[in-house]
Every structure is written in structure tokens, then in C-alpha cells.
Scaffold this active site. Sequence first.
Site, PDB file in Angstrom:
ATOM      1  CB  CYS A 115      -0.918   0.019   1.217  1.00 36.75           C
ATOM      2  SG  CYS A 115      -1.841  -1.487   1.375  1.00 36.75           S
ATOM      3  CG  HIS A 260      -3.370   3.287   0.713  1.00 30.61           C
ATOM      4  ND1 HIS A 260      -3.652   2.758  -0.526  1.00 30.61           N
ATOM      5  CD2 HIS A 260      -3.546   2.268   1.603  1.00 30.61           C
ATOM      6  CE1 HIS A 260      -3.963   1.483  -0.389  1.00 30.61           C
ATOM      7  NE2 HIS A 260      -3.912   1.162   0.891  1.00 30.61           N
ATOM      8  CG  ASN A 290      -6.744  -1.153  -0.653  1.00 30.56           C
ATOM      9  OD1 ASN A 290      -5.853  -0.768  -1.391  1.00 30.56           O
ATOM     10  ND2 ASN A 290      -6.537  -1.522   0.594  1.00 30.56           N
TER      11      ASN A 290
HETATM   12  O1  UT7 Z   1      -4.608  -1.220   2.333  1.00 36.26           O
HETATM   13  C1  UT7 Z   1      -3.885  -1.952   3.275  1.00 36.26           C
HETATM   14  C2  UT7 Z   1      -4.254  -1.585   4.627  1.00 36.26           C
HETATM   15  N1  UT7 Z   1      -5.533  -2.152   4.936  1.00 36.26           N
HETATM   16  C3  UT7 Z   1      -6.339  -1.527   5.748  1.00 36.26           C
HETATM   17  O2  UT7 Z   1      -6.016  -0.465   6.204  1.00 36.26           O
HETATM   18  C4  UT7 Z   1      -7.622  -2.236   6.142  1.00 36.26           C
HETATM   19  C5  UT7 Z   1      -7.882  -2.055   7.609  1.00 36.26           C
HETATM   20  N2  UT7 Z   1      -9.009  -2.825   8.101  1.00 36.26           N
HETATM   21  C6  UT7 Z   1     -10.284  -2.623   7.691  1.00 36.26           C
HETATM   22  O3  UT7 Z   1     -10.521  -1.801   6.832  1.00 36.26           O
HETATM   23  C7  UT7 Z   1     -11.394  -3.375   8.377  1.00 36.26           C
HETATM   24  O4  UT7 Z   1     -10.859  -4.106   9.456  1.00 36.26           O
HETATM   25  C8  UT7 Z   1     -12.189  -4.354   7.429  1.00 36.26           C
HETATM   26  C9  UT7 Z   1     -13.032  -3.525   6.469  1.00 36.26           C
HETATM   27  C10 UT7 Z   1     -11.216  -5.224   6.677  1.00 36.26           C
HETATM   28  C11 UT7 Z   1     -13.105  -5.257   8.237  1.00 36.26           C
HETATM   29  O5  UT7 Z   1     -13.971  -4.487   9.039  1.00 36.26           O
HETATM   30  P1  UT7 Z   1     -14.175  -4.850  10.567  1.00 36.26           P
HETATM   31  O6  UT7 Z   1     -15.138  -3.897  11.079  1.00 36.26           O
HETATM   32  O7  UT7 Z   1     -12.819  -4.907  11.221  1.00 36.26           O
HETATM   33  O8  UT7 Z   1     -14.857  -6.294  10.487  1.00 36.26           O
HETATM   34  P2  UT7 Z   1     -14.394  -7.682  11.132  1.00 36.26           P
HETATM   35  O9  UT7 Z   1     -13.295  -8.282  10.328  1.00 36.26           O
HETATM   36  O10 UT7 Z   1     -14.185  -7.487  12.580  1.00 36.26           O
HETATM   37  O11 UT7 Z   1     -15.678  -8.564  10.893  1.00 36.26           O
HETATM   38  C12 UT7 Z   1     -16.933  -8.262  11.546  1.00 36.26           C
HETATM   39  C13 UT7 Z   1     -17.945  -9.290  11.142  1.00 36.26           C
HETATM   40  C14 UT7 Z   1     -17.480 -10.744  11.315  1.00 36.26           C
HETATM   41  O12 UT7 Z   1     -18.594 -11.506  11.714  1.00 36.26           O
HETATM   42  P3  UT7 Z   1     -18.828 -11.881  13.259  1.00 36.26           P
HETATM   43  O13 UT7 Z   1     -17.601 -12.656  13.671  1.00 36.26           O
HETATM   44  O14 UT7 Z   1     -18.958 -10.573  13.981  1.00 36.26           O
HETATM   45  O15 UT7 Z   1     -20.070 -12.687  13.216  1.00 36.26           O
HETATM   46  C15 UT7 Z   1     -17.061 -11.153   9.920  1.00 36.26           C
HETATM   47  O16 UT7 Z   1     -17.160 -12.538   9.717  1.00 36.26           O
HETATM   48  O17 UT7 Z   1     -18.270  -9.173   9.742  1.00 36.26           O
HETATM   49  C16 UT7 Z   1     -18.079 -10.436   9.082  1.00 36.26           C
HETATM   50  N3  UT7 Z   1     -17.600 -10.172   7.726  1.00 36.26           N
HETATM   51  C17 UT7 Z   1     -18.416  -9.931   6.684  1.00 36.26           C
HETATM   52  N4  UT7 Z   1     -19.748  -9.898   6.575  1.00 36.26           N
HETATM   53  C18 UT7 Z   1     -20.268  -9.622   5.371  1.00 36.26           C
HETATM   54  C19 UT7 Z   1     -16.311 -10.053   7.302  1.00 36.26           C
HETATM   55  N5  UT7 Z   1     -16.278  -9.753   5.992  1.00 36.26           N
HETATM   56  C20 UT7 Z   1     -17.568  -9.667   5.585  1.00 36.26           C
HETATM   57  C21 UT7 Z   1     -18.175  -9.391   4.350  1.00 36.26           C
HETATM   58  N6  UT7 Z   1     -19.536  -9.369   4.277  1.00 36.26           N
HETATM   59  N7  UT7 Z   1     -17.460  -9.103   3.253  1.00 36.26           N
END
Ligand code: UT7
Length: 333
Positions: A115, A260, A290
Site C-alpha cells: 500500500c 492511500h 483498494n
Molecule cells: O490497504 C492496506 C491496509 N488495509 C487496511 O487499512 C484495512 C484495515 N481494516 C479494515 O478496513 C477493516 O478491518 C475491514 C473492512 C477489513 C473489516 O472491518 P471490521 O469492522 O474490522 O470487520 P471484522 O473483520 O471485525 O468482521 C466483523 C464481522 C465478522 O462476523 P462476526 O464474527 O462478527 O459474526 C465477519 O465474519 O463481519 C463479518 N464479515 C463480513 N460480513 C459480510 C467479514 N467480511 C464480511 C463481508 N460481508 N465481506
Amino acid sequence: MYTSKIIGLGHFVPDNIVTNDDLSKLMDTNDEWIQERTGIKERRWIKEGSGETSSSMGAKAAKIAIERSGLTKDDIDFIVFATLSPDMYFPGCGVQVQDLLDMPTIGALDVRNQCSGFIYALSVADQFIKTGMYKNILVIGSEYHSGGLDISTRGRGVSVIFGDGAGAAILSRSEDATKGILSTHLHSEGKHARELVVEGPSIARWVPEYKNNPDDLSYYPYMNGTFVFKNAVVRFSEVIMEGLQANNLGVEDLDMFIPHQANLRISQFVQRKFKLRDDQVFNNIQKYGNTTAASIIIALTEAWEQKKIKDGDLVVLAAFGSGFTWGSVIIRW
Ligand code: UT7
């Protein structure tokens, strides 16, 4: 002492638009979750079989940037190509652009900084120009993510985020010290390398471990999303201030911030922290997802095309991502 100035910008994205609803047909996800957590509405994914790659998209973006700079391909002295998704394990994409654009036998360097790739690439090019070694450098950021994602419910936490695309800039020598790249600041913290990683395709691992194990998940990107998010907001803020302070500038001097495009929520966090107005921050993750090393240069090109950057503006670019690596570039336009 020379300074370096961006004199041409271009970008290329594949035609194929993939909406959040399209993804919900391939995995258990939905438009509401994706938009709420990331701001992304759609992304471009290369159509399978089209033959498009990081190199070919980079070459297309480069052609536009060269044309807009008023130079010809023969005026370019060096290529720096940032990508995490090279066409081949080796050689890198830089040499392929040299060939695709039928350029003279100039040097070509690939940057592997995910990134932050474009920030690192721009910094490398800036140093070459400031020392007087080169005059005109083609700097490219390009990514072909879609071919390497786990497009299933298992991979949804990562695969909905990433998009394909490329951007390019021509960085050129200038003798006007008041304009151009004022500074670049680069950082890394390798102890977090495995928090956002593709371990799979490596000489050290693939032959013994993967040959007989096609379901091995380490071929796919793994991301500890929450941990990455928390580090991103801290490092973004730090490195922006580091860049501004090195130039005796403050947030109040900033005209345009181009982060980014990792997640709209990260950009909004930084915007709120620095109390920036909407017209001081440029985001296009809504359209492209992204695109890693390509995201800043695609955003910079679109901001410039939309006349959101004016002569004399203070432009701040900043990135954070896998490595961890992060960095900023401060530009007087
Ligand atoms: O560019 C490189 C640098 N990258 C970044 O800066 C990314 C940084 N991180 C993020 O942007 C966020 O952490 C994400 C967008 C990747 C994820 O968001 P989050 O709020 O941290 O979600 P999470 O991974 O904690 O997941 C929450 C819930 C989970 O379900 P449970 O365990 O709460 O039942 C996941 O299984 O959302 C579920 N989940 C989804 N649901 C629907 C994960 N991905 C999806 C999806 N659709 N695509």
C-alpha cells in the site's frame, strides 16, 4: 540543488465493474456491510482471459502520463514500478513496461512495498532527480488483485476490499526550489509483516509445502483487519505531521490530502482528527476499492483531472499498509 516536479499524470482501470451486489452472488456478503465498513460501492476487476496484467495496465497509464507531460518515451531516463501483484515471480514489471512501451535500454526498478508502494517509488525517484542522476522518471503503481483473491465466503473479509487498476506519474527535474516534492518520509515495522500478508508464492515454501496441498490458504491474502485499521489511523496521522513539521508547515497550510485508499473510514478518521473540510480530502475508494500501490496515483490523477489541485497548492500524500510500511510525500504543486 535540483527539485523534482510531477509534470504528467495518467491512470487506467479495467472496464469491468463489479458491484457489491455482484459479490453477494459469489459469497455471503451484502452491499450494506461493505459500504458501512469500507465505503466501497464498486471496484474494477480484470475480466479473466482478457490478458490484462499489472504491467499492461501500468504501461497504459504510463502512455497517458508521458503524453500529458509533453515528453516522449525516449526522454524518460528511468522507470520505478510499484506493485505487490507482479506478472511474474521475476523479472519485475518495470522491465516489462520498458519493453511494452518500446523504450530505450534505461534502468527499471520494482518497488515491493504494498500500500505504501507508490510513496516509496516516488521517494526513490525524487532522490535520483535531486542528486542529478536522472532528469525524467516514469513512476508507476499498478495492481492486479482480483486474480489472486479468495472469492468465497471464506475470503470475504479481504476479497471485497481490493480492486485492480494503475496510475503513472512523470517526475521531472526542476530548478525552482519553491515547487515540487518538498520532502518524503518512509517507515517500516517488520514485526507486523504477518498481519497483512500473502505467504504462499515463495521459493522458500511453495515447492515443499504447496505442491500437494492445493487448499493451502497461504496463497491468499490474510489480513488481521482490526489490528491493521488501528495501526493505520495512528501511523497516517504521525507521518503526515512528520512531513509537515519537516517543512515548517502545519495542518492549516494543507490544501489537498490524498490518502492511500484503504478504507473510507480510515480517511474519514484522519480528516476528523485534522479538522479538514471535505474539499481538502480526495477519496475515490467508492468507485475502485483498494488498489494498493495504484490507489494514491489513481486518486492524484483524478483530483488533478477534476481541477481540485491548483498551482501553488500544498498537497499531502500518505499511505499505510502491509509490512507494515508507511510514508508521506509533501508537494508544493
Ligand atoms: O490497504 C492496506 C491496509 N488495509 C487496511 O487499512 C484495512 C484495515 N481494516 C479494515 O478496513 C477493516 O478491518 C475491514 C473492512 C477489513 C473489516 O472491518 P471490521 O469492522 O474490522 O470487520 P471484522 O473483520 O471485525 O468482521 C466483523 C464481522 C465478522 O462476523 P462476526 O464474527 O462478527 O459474526 C465477519 O465474519 O463481519 C463479518 N464479515 C463480513 N460480513 C459480510 C467479514 N467480511 C464480511 C463481508 N460481508 N465481506
